[in-house]
Design a protein around this motif. Structure first.
Motif, PDB file in Angstrom:
ATOM      1  N   LEU A 150      -1.135  33.324  -9.448  1.00 51.43           N
ATOM      2  CA  LEU A 150      -2.493  33.330 -10.008  1.00 51.43           C
ATOM      3  C   LEU A 150      -3.084  34.735  -9.927  1.00 51.43           C
ATOM      4  CD1 LEU A 150      -4.891  31.630 -11.136  1.00 51.43           C
ATOM      5  CD2 LEU A 150      -5.660  31.399  -8.755  1.00 51.43           C
ATOM      6  N   THR A 162       1.984  29.419  -7.713  1.00 53.16           N
ATOM      7  CA  THR A 162       1.433  29.788  -6.413  1.00 53.16           C
ATOM      8  C   THR A 162       0.169  30.622  -6.572  1.00 53.16           C
ATOM      9  OG1 THR A 162       2.678  31.857  -6.299  1.00 53.16           O
ATOM     10  CG2 THR A 162       3.778  29.857  -5.487  1.00 53.16           C
ATOM     11  N   SER A 163      -0.557  30.778  -5.477  1.00 50.09           N
ATOM     12  CA  SER A 163      -1.752  31.620  -5.497  1.00 50.09           C
ATOM     13  C   SER A 163      -1.385  33.075  -5.773  1.00 50.09           C
ATOM     14  CB  SER A 163      -2.511  31.497  -4.170  1.00 50.09           C
ATOM     15  OG  SER A 163      -1.666  31.815  -3.076  1.00 50.09           O
ATOM     16  N   LYS A 164      -0.190  33.482  -5.369  1.00 50.29           N
ATOM     17  CA  LYS A 164       0.275  34.835  -5.665  1.00 50.29           C
ATOM     18  C   LYS A 164       0.464  35.017  -7.161  1.00 50.29           C
ATOM     19  CE  LYS A 164       3.957  38.131  -4.552  1.00 50.29           C
ATOM     20  NZ  LYS A 164       5.212  38.368  -3.783  1.00 50.29           N
ATOM     21  N   GLU A 191      -9.137  29.639 -12.974  1.00 49.52           N
ATOM     22  CA  GLU A 191      -9.082  29.384 -11.531  1.00 49.52           C
ATOM     23  C   GLU A 191      -9.294  27.898 -11.220  1.00 49.52           C
ATOM     24  OE1 GLU A 191     -10.415  31.985  -7.723  1.00 49.52           O
ATOM     25  OE2 GLU A 191     -12.004  31.522  -9.170  1.00 49.52           O
ATOM     26  N   PHE A 215      -6.144  26.021 -12.009  1.00 56.94           N
ATOM     27  CA  PHE A 215      -5.172  26.201 -10.916  1.00 56.94           C
ATOM     28  C   PHE A 215      -5.488  25.243  -9.761  1.00 56.94           C
ATOM     29  CE2 PHE A 215      -4.283  28.196  -6.796  1.00 56.94           C
ATOM     30  CZ  PHE A 215      -2.906  28.332  -6.880  1.00 56.94           C
ATOM     31  N   ASN A 216      -6.762  25.159  -9.392  1.00 59.16           N
ATOM     32  CA  ASN A 216      -7.162  24.296  -8.272  1.00 59.16           C
ATOM     33  C   ASN A 216      -6.919  22.819  -8.572  1.00 59.16           C
ATOM     34  OD1 ASN A 216      -8.001  26.498  -6.717  1.00 59.16           O
ATOM     35  ND2 ASN A 216     -10.081  26.432  -7.550  1.00 59.16           N
TER      36      ASN A 216
END
Length: 251
Positions: free
Chosen positions: A32, A28-30, A58, A61-62
């Protein structure tokens, strides 16, 4: 540390902790943000780590190419990767949180990642050992150093097959064989091949790092059937995938 308190509670040895760890292939972005937090701290307090490559992390992740290893709701480490031609994978960055190092978690993270790629039918993993002192770890993971390919590339490039590949053969007088030289055809002269595979049994493919301009020869029943640069060797099927020769043989 929380991790070792938890281990004592469940009464397991550190070598068995793999059972309690999860490879999350869709963080999740959290999570990350959690990674970014401890990378910033590492840079600030120790002036090292991979925060300098945050843009790569980053972007991974995307693109859904960031995996994290979880234990007790904490991120133990992460790994970023790139795939090529849906055939092989480059590991770009792998790091274990400083609080969890020297406990075997790097091995667990890598092994779980390797299992994922093998299950998804990739033929090999490739990487560059950075920092240089990571070389010993990758050797323990059974990675093999790339041969010199005539390019200006680092000596710290390694790979590991994810498939059962055909073993090298010894002997000049094999009737059925594939031979590979680490030179171009015009340089051949009287040189012996660098690699030879006997093809009496075609259950496994050939997997070998290469230069696409190297000379490749197929001999059947003692007669040379085909010989050319790797990149021109077979017009009907692709056998060159990035830095790898990947050749399947049929009778």
């Amino acid at each position: 540390m929380v991790i070792f308190e938890t281990v004592r509670k469940v009464n397991v040895h550190i070598s068995e902790i793999n059972t309690y760890m999860k490879l999350n292939t869709n963080p999740t972005s959290k999570q990350l943000a959690e990674i970014k937090s401890w990378l910033v701290e590492e840079k600030k307090n120790f002036n090292e780590g991979f925060y300098c490559n945050w843009n790569i992390i980053e972007n991974s992740f995307n693109e859904n190419k960031l995996f994290v290893l979880e234990f007790d709701k904490k991120i133990v480490g992460f790994i970023t990767w790139t795939n090529h031609q849906k055939k092989y994978v480059d590991i770009d960055i792998m790091e274990i949180n400083r609080s969890f190092r020297k406990r075997g978690f790097g091995r667990i993270l890598y092994k779980k990642t390797e299992e994922f790629f093998a299950e998804h039918k990739y033929i090999a993993i490739k990487l560059f050992c950075a920092p240089e002192n990571s070389e010993s770890f990758w050797k323990k993971m059974e990675f093999i150093k790339f041969p010199y390919r005539g390019y200006s590339e680092s000596e710290l490039i390694y790979y590991k097959p994810l498939i059962n590949a055909k073993e090298l053969s010894v002997g000049k007088f094999l009737a059925n064989k594939i031979e590979l030289w680490n030179v171009e055809p015009y340089e051949l002269k009287e040189q012996e091949p660098k690699w030879t595979w006997e093809i009496y049994n075609n259950n496994y493919p050939i997997l070998q790092p290469c230069n696409p301009n190297w000379n490749l020869r197929l001999t059947k029943n003692g007669q040379i059937v085909k010989e050319d640069k790797i990149k021109y060797f077979d017009s009907e099927k692709e056998i060159e995938f990035g830095p790898f020769l990947y050749l399947t043989l049929t009778e």
